[in-house]
Design an enzyme around this catalytic site. Structure first.
Site, mmCIF file in Angstrom:
data_model
loop_
_atom_site.group_PDB
_atom_site.id
_atom_site.type_symbol
_atom_site.label_atom_id
_atom_site.label_comp_id
_atom_site.label_asym_id
_atom_site.label_seq_id
_atom_site.Cartn_x
_atom_site.Cartn_y
_atom_site.Cartn_z
ATOM 1 N N CYS A 1 0.855 -1.191 0.000
ATOM 2 C CA CYS A 1 0.000 0.000 0.000
ATOM 3 C C CYS A 1 0.890 1.240 0.000
ATOM 4 C CB CYS A 1 -0.952 -0.065 1.195
ATOM 5 S SG CYS A 1 -2.144 1.274 1.327
ATOM 6 N N ASP B 1 -8.703 -3.818 -7.090
ATOM 7 C CA ASP B 1 -8.151 -2.773 -6.222
ATOM 8 C C ASP B 1 -8.941 -1.482 -6.405
ATOM 9 O OD1 ASP B 1 -6.382 -0.691 -5.113
ATOM 10 O OD2 ASP B 1 -4.854 -2.263 -5.084
ATOM 11 N N HIS C 1 -7.710 -4.389 -2.875
ATOM 12 C CA HIS C 1 -6.524 -3.760 -2.286
ATOM 13 C C HIS C 1 -6.227 -4.424 -0.943
ATOM 14 C CE1 HIS C 1 -3.632 -0.511 -2.005
ATOM 15 N NE2 HIS C 1 -3.992 -0.301 -0.757
#
Length: 239
Positions: free
Chosen positions: A125, A173, A205
Site C-alpha cells: 500500500c 483494487d 486492495h
C-alpha cells in the site's frame, strides 16, 4: 511483541536520518554469516505487528529484515483508524520518506551479518509506493517487490529505476486503477527496465494482509509470497 523462534534474533533499533531519529524493527538469523537483507515498508497504519510479522517471515527464510518506522517524524504513530492513517500518510512528504529509507539502507549496511551488495525492498500500500520509488533514487537496492503501490504520474522517475521489479496487484483494487498498472507496464517497456506485473483476478486492495479478514485472500496471498521469495532468491541469491 510476539515471540520469535529460537533461531532468530530481533530488536528495535534507532539511527539518524536528516533531522529525525528513526526507529526500526530488525530481525534475522542468529547463526553467524553474511545474509542478504530486505527492507519491509509499512502500510499507512504504521509499524504494526503485521509488518513486524512479515519481517520475521523473511528472517525465517534466511534474510536480515528491517522494518523502518516511516512515521518516526510524526511521533511513531500506529493506528487502526483509516481516517487517522490517511492523515498520517498525507503528513509524510514523499521526499522525507525517501530520505528516511535511504538512511535505513545506510544503517542496514553497518549491521554485522548483512551483505551490503544484496539488499532488496518490499512494501505494501503506502509502503508499496515507497518501495517503487526507492530504487529510482539509489543503486543500493538490487531488487524490489511492490504490493499495490501507487505508480508515479508522470512516470519520469521510472527512467532511473535501478533494480528489477515485481509488481503485485489485485484486479479489484479500489485505490490503484488498472490504468495505473498499464502505465507501469508501458513505462517498464518504454524505459527498457526489467520488471513484471502479476495481477490476481478478483482480489481487492491489501489482499495480502492476513489481519484484515474483509480483504485477505489466503490462496492468492500464498502465491504472492511464493513469487516474492523466488524473485528475491533470483536477484539476491543466498549463499
Amino acid at each position: 511483541m510476539a515471540a520469535v523462534s529460537e533461531n532468530l534474533s530481533d530488536r528495535m533499533v534507532s539511527y539518524p536520518s536528516d533531522v529525525v531519529t528513526m526507529a526500526a524493527y530488525v530481525v534475522g538469523p542468529k547463526a553467524k554469516g553474511r545474509y542478504p537483507a530486505i527492507l519491509v515498508v509499512q502500510e499507512w497504519w504504521g509499524l504494526n505487528e503485521h509488518i513486524k510479522d512479515i519481517a520475521r517471515r523473511f528472517a525465517r527464510e534466511g534474510y536480515v529484515a528491517i522494518a523502518p518506522d516511516l512515521f518516526s517524524r510524526l511521533g511513531h504513530k500506529v493506528t487502526t483508524d483509516p481516517n487517522e492513517a490517511g492523515k498520517l500518510m498525507q503528513a509524510l512528504q514523499e521526499s522525507e520518506g525517501l530520505t528516511d529509507l535511504r538512511a535505513t539502507v545506510t544503517y542496514l549496511k553497518t549491521l554485522e551479518g548483512v551483505d551490503s551488495a544484496r539488499i532488496g525492498v518490499t512494501g505494501f500500500c503506502m509502503g508499496g509506493s515507497y518501495a517503487l520509488m526507492l530504487p529510482c533514487t539509489t543503486r543500493d537496492i538490487k531488487a524490489a517487490v511492490v504490493f499495490y503501490g501507487q505508480v508515479p504520474n508522470p512516470d519520469t522517475p521510472l527512467k532511473n529505476l535501478a533494480a528489477p521489479l515485481l509488481y503485485i496487484y489485485g484486479e479489484d483494487d479500489g485505490w490503484i486503477t488498472k490504468a495505473d498498472v498499464q502505465r507501469l507496464r508501458d513505462a517498464l517497456r518504454n524505459y527498457n527496465k526489467p520488471g513484471e506485473v502479476k495481477t490476481y483476478p478478483g482480489c481487492p486492495h491489501a489482499f495480502f494482509n492476513d489481519t484484515r479478514r474483509e480483504v485477505y485472500r489466503p490462496a492468492e496471498a500464498a502465491d504472492a509470497w511464493k513469487r516474492t521469495l523466488a524473485f528475491f532468491q533470483q536477484h539476491l541469491p543466498k549463499s
